[in-house]
Design an enzyme around this catalytic site. Structure first.
Site, PDB file in Angstrom:
ATOM      1  N   GLY A  79      -6.178   0.543  -0.750  1.00 23.99           N
ATOM      2  CA  GLY A  79      -5.528   1.829  -0.248  1.00 23.99           C
ATOM      3  C   GLY A  79      -6.002   2.084   1.238  1.00 23.99           C
ATOM      4  N   GLY A  80      -5.092   1.771   2.158  1.00 27.24           N
ATOM      5  CA  GLY A  80      -5.231   2.101   3.571  1.00 27.24           C
ATOM      6  C   GLY A  80      -5.850   1.059   4.400  1.00 27.24           C
ATOM      7  CG  HIS A  89       0.384   3.040  -7.983  1.00 30.40           C
ATOM      8  ND1 HIS A  89       0.043   2.112  -9.138  1.00 30.40           N
ATOM      9  CD2 HIS A  89       1.780   2.639  -7.549  1.00 30.40           C
ATOM     10  CE1 HIS A  89       1.042   1.488  -9.243  1.00 30.40           C
ATOM     11  NE2 HIS A  89       2.153   1.635  -8.387  1.00 30.40           N
TER      12      HIS A  89
END
Length: 343
Positions: A268-269, A236
């Site tokens: 994510g990222g 998340h």
């Protein structure tokens, strides 16, 4: 449109809620949730980038690959790239409120569609958030994926019905939102789901059902055993639980456990096309990207979102050619150094 101007405009419009840092790594905004930062120490946010950074790409230029194919088919739709816009809500308390919720999500959905891919919309403490996203998806001929918080069973079923009526490509639930206090404080309680409850929801809709927030192989198996069409490996964005691993740390084991069971997305990222290629080599079929597209929307509207997505596509194409990768539908883990542990 140019990147410098887009980022400058976004920095002004975001009012400090996002500093539009040279590197979006969670340090400047640590603990700012609500806001754009990660929960508490932001270690989970930072772990997403660190996990990706731990892998390097093996450059190869003596091969037969002359062109890179970035197209992929997900849930029956052909996309220009394996990159989707992640679900994001809470413009007022997360992003400063310069844009309305409706205007923001239309920029995301429209910009993603213009780039040849799909945008997602989210759910939140204000039920109007979900409605705004569905309206944007409906107006784009269903080219979007709504995600629902893990509310009570009847509430989720009703929202799944609305998603189907909007013609959405698929629908999902971000189960990692189970501990969001802002939902409960606004009279919108959420909670974890049992395997039986998850199956009940999957069977309540004809849409492909995606479970977002999977971080362990056993829960990936639970999701697919319940009939899910896809999962999103995600913490998340580091916004719900401090001290989790980064998505790239856990993705290889999850991919091994559920290979060929359904679509595997990762979130994510992601900041560059090289990051996308790394996730594909680690076992994902496609990725979601969030925070950078906030900058795109606030700095340039739907055009800004499309601009950043196409920038990532261009970077992905270059990285594929320089690693000998012909298609995003068959990325070898051997392009990575170190290589992920394979079964």
């Amino acid at each position: 449109m140019d990147l410098t101007t887009l980022r400058t405009k976004a920095r002004e419009a975001l009012k400090g809620f996002c500093r539009v840092c040279p590197v979006c790594d969670g340090r400047a905004c640590a603990g700012e949730a609500p806001g754009m930062g990660g929960m508490a120490t932001a270690s989970s946010f930072k772990a997403n980038l660190a996990a990706l950074s731990a892998y390097r790409l093996n450059m190869r230029t003596l091969h037969e690959v002359k062109a890179a194919d970035t197209t992929v088919t997900l849930f029956g739709r052909e996309l220009s790239m394996p990159v989707l816009a992640a679900p994001m809500t809470g413009v007022l308390y997360n992003m400063g409120g310069k844009l309305s919720e409706e205007a923001f999500i239309r920029m995301i959905i429209d910009g993603a569609d213009a780039a040849g891919t799909l945008g997602a919309c989210g759910d939140g403490a204000d039920p109007a958030f979900f409605g705004s996203g569905l309206a944007a998806i409906r107006d784009r001929g269903g080219r979007g994926i709504p995600f629902i918080k893990p509310r009570g069973q009847d509430a989720v079923k009703e929202m799944l019905g609305r998603a189907a009526d909007a013609g959405a490509v698929a629908a999902g639930m971000d189960v990692d939102g189970a501990g969001l206090l802002v939902m409960a404080l606004n009279g919108q309680p959420v909670s974890p789901k049992s395997p039986a409850e998850l199956r009940e929801l999957v069977e309540a809709t004809k849409l492909p059902f995606i479970v977002k927030g999977i971080m362990t192989p056993d829960e990936a198996l639970v999701a697919f055993d319940a009939g899910a069409a896809g999962i999103v490996v995600s913490n998340h964005g580091g916004r719900v639980l401090d001290h989790t691993p980064g998505a790239a740390e856990v993705l290889p084991a999850i991919a091994r456990a559920v290979k060929d069971r359904g679509v595997i997305l990762a979130d994510g990222g992601v900041r560059t096309g090289a990051d996308v290629l790394k996730y594909l080599a680690l076992g994902a079929d496609a990725v979601l990207i969030g925070r950078p597209l906030v900058v795109g929307a606030f700095g340039g509207g739907a055009e800004g979102v499309s601009f950043l997505l196409n920038k990532i596509k261009t970077e992905l194409t270059s990285a594929m050619l320089l690693t000998g990768t012909a298609s995003v539908r068959g990325v070898s883990p051997h392009i990575l150094n170190p290589q992920p542990i394979c079964a």
